[in-house]
Design an enzyme around this catalytic site. Structure first.
Site, short mmCIF file in Angstrom:
data_model
loop_
_atom_site.label_atom_id
_atom_site.label_comp_id
_atom_site.label_asym_id
_atom_site.label_seq_id
_atom_site.Cartn_x
_atom_site.Cartn_y
_atom_site.Cartn_z
N LYS A 194 -3.30 -14.27 -0.23
CA LYS A 194 -2.48 -13.52 -1.18
C LYS A 194 -3.41 -12.82 -2.17
O LYS A 194 -4.18 -13.47 -2.89
CB LYS A 194 -1.56 -14.49 -1.91
CG LYS A 194 -0.77 -13.84 -3.03
CD LYS A 194 0.26 -14.79 -3.58
CE LYS A 194 1.03 -14.17 -4.71
NZ LYS A 194 2.06 -15.06 -5.21
N LYS A 247 -0.49 -11.09 2.37
CA LYS A 247 0.42 -10.49 1.39
C LYS A 247 -0.40 -9.75 0.34
O LYS A 247 -1.36 -10.34 -0.16
CB LYS A 247 1.22 -11.62 0.76
CG LYS A 247 1.96 -11.26 -0.49
CD LYS A 247 2.54 -12.49 -1.10
CE LYS A 247 3.26 -12.08 -2.36
NZ LYS A 247 3.76 -13.17 -3.11
C1 PBG Z 1 5.10 -15.99 -7.05
C2 PBG Z 1 5.31 -14.91 -6.07
C3 PBG Z 1 5.07 -13.53 -6.22
C4 PBG Z 1 5.57 -12.93 -5.05
C5 PBG Z 1 6.03 -13.95 -4.22
N1 PBG Z 1 5.84 -15.17 -4.86
C6 PBG Z 1 4.57 -12.74 -7.37
C7 PBG Z 1 3.24 -12.94 -7.91
O1 PBG Z 1 2.40 -13.66 -7.35
O2 PBG Z 1 2.98 -12.38 -8.95
C8 PBG Z 1 5.62 -11.46 -4.80
C9 PBG Z 1 6.64 -11.02 -3.81
C10 PBG Z 1 6.98 -9.56 -3.88
O3 PBG Z 1 6.41 -8.78 -4.66
O4 PBG Z 1 7.86 -9.17 -3.11
N2 PBG Z 1 3.88 -16.54 -7.14
#
Ligand code: PBG
Length: 328
Positions: A194, A247
């Site tokens: 991520k 992601k």
């Molecule tokens: C929480 C999380 C996030 C997303 C999924 N889980 C946001 C972040 O890390 O700031 C993003 C998903 C999206 O933008 O569709 N940790």
């Protein structure tokens, strides 16, 4: 250029039936996962602002929407709970677990029930972990709470817990906690890769999870560091992740491809998350007349599959059948 045997590749592109016959990349609705936001303390469902087609759900509107999705072969849901109150610690997951129980009771094994596990919607700082005395993230206490939360969700009926926090070694801690408490059949879908990205904007509004100070760069992966990305995928695979994830999606197709072709990772299912900002930018661009939203969305989903994603988290998963009809 004149050749003896002209390169007549165009013969195979002449009409829709032919193009569909020779295509090597396909998406079935069952390969998509639909995110849903469930708000504690609201009486009625309402659309989320600046996030096309997405809602603040009540438990009942969630179940109705999942049911409609199932009729269109959308067989996987990823739940995000948005608590009414934030706190420094001692979070209460009763609302979340009741909803998970209700969904599992209603849909059983007809639905793959995924649930996001993170602390950023709970903490008063909006960070994905607890801050220690020095203002930096405290990995150990954060992982302990993530493991508690994952266990509560698994016990309530989630089929898969999906840690999205990016703390170190949370997969090992969650696996151990699940196994020790009779939840060894429950999967972990790890947000292993991520990145620290600008594309989470609409989500952070929806989940009320924007950090109130600082940013997430000390725990999410630097977009300029592909080695760190691969190392995280390898570690999470070793610690027991059942499914890996990259992601965001479109800006990281190379990472998807490298994980899918890595000798130690290629046999694990790989998920790509087309995140909120990617999805909504297509919508906004289309609204401004740049192109057709559905066609552009379909093209990007195909790109993710072509790069090597086995499955995709998409905000259009529950209406994918309509999109697929546009393939021509
Ligand atoms: C929480 C999380 C996030 C997303 C999924 N889980 C946001 C972040 O890390 O700031 C993003 C998903 C999206 O933008 O569709 N940790």
């Amino acid at each position: 250029m004149e050749t003896q045997f002209p390169m007549t590749y165009r013969r195979l592109r002449r009409n829709t039936a032919l193009r569909r016959l020779v295509a090597d990349t396909h998406i079935r609705p069952e390969q998509l996962i639909q995110p849903y936001f469930i708000y504690e303390g609201i009486k009625e469902a309402a659309p989320l602002e600046n996030f096309f087609g997405q809602y603040k759900h009540t438990p009942d509107s969630l179940c109705r929407t999942i049911e409609q999705g199932l009729e269109k072969q959308c067989t996987s849901a990823l739940l995000f709970f948005v608590p009414q109150n934030k706190a420094a610690s001692h979070f209460n997951y009763d609302f979340d677990t009741k909803v998970l129980e209700q969904v599992k009771r209603q849909f059983g094994d007809n639905l793959n029930l995924f649930v996001d596990v993170c602390l950023c919607s709970n903490t008063d700082t909006g960070h994905c972990g607890f801050l220690g005395g020095n203002g930096a993230i405290d990995n150990h206490s954060s992982v302990q709470e993530l493991a508690n939360k994952a266990l509560a969700y698994a016990q309530a009926g989630a089929d898969a817990v999906c840690p999205s926090d990016m703390m170190d070694d949370r997969i090992a801690a969650i696996r151990q906690s699940l196994d020790e408490h009779g939840q060894s059949e429950k999967m972990i879908l790890s947000y292993c890769t991520k990145f620290s990205s600008s594309f989470y904007g609409p989500f952070r509004d929806a989940a009320k999870s924007a950090p109130s100070l600082g940013n997430r760069k000390s725990y999410q992966i630097d977009p300029a560091n592909s080695k760190d990305a691969l190392r995280c995928a390898l570690r999470d695979a070793e610690q027991g992740a059942d499914i890996l994830m990259v992601k965001p999606g479109l800006a990281y197709l190379d990472i998807i491809h490298r994980i899918k072709t890595h000798p130690d990772l290629s046999t694990l299912p790989l998920c790509a998350y087309q995140v909120s900002g990617e999805y909504q930018s297509l919508y906004v661009a289309a609204e401004n007349g740049l192109f057709n939203f559905e066609d552009a969305l379909l093209e990007t989903l195909i790109a993710l599959r072509r790069a090597g994603a086995d499955m995709i988290i998409s905000y259009a998963a529950n209406r994918f059948q309509e999109l697929a009809e546009r393939l021509s």
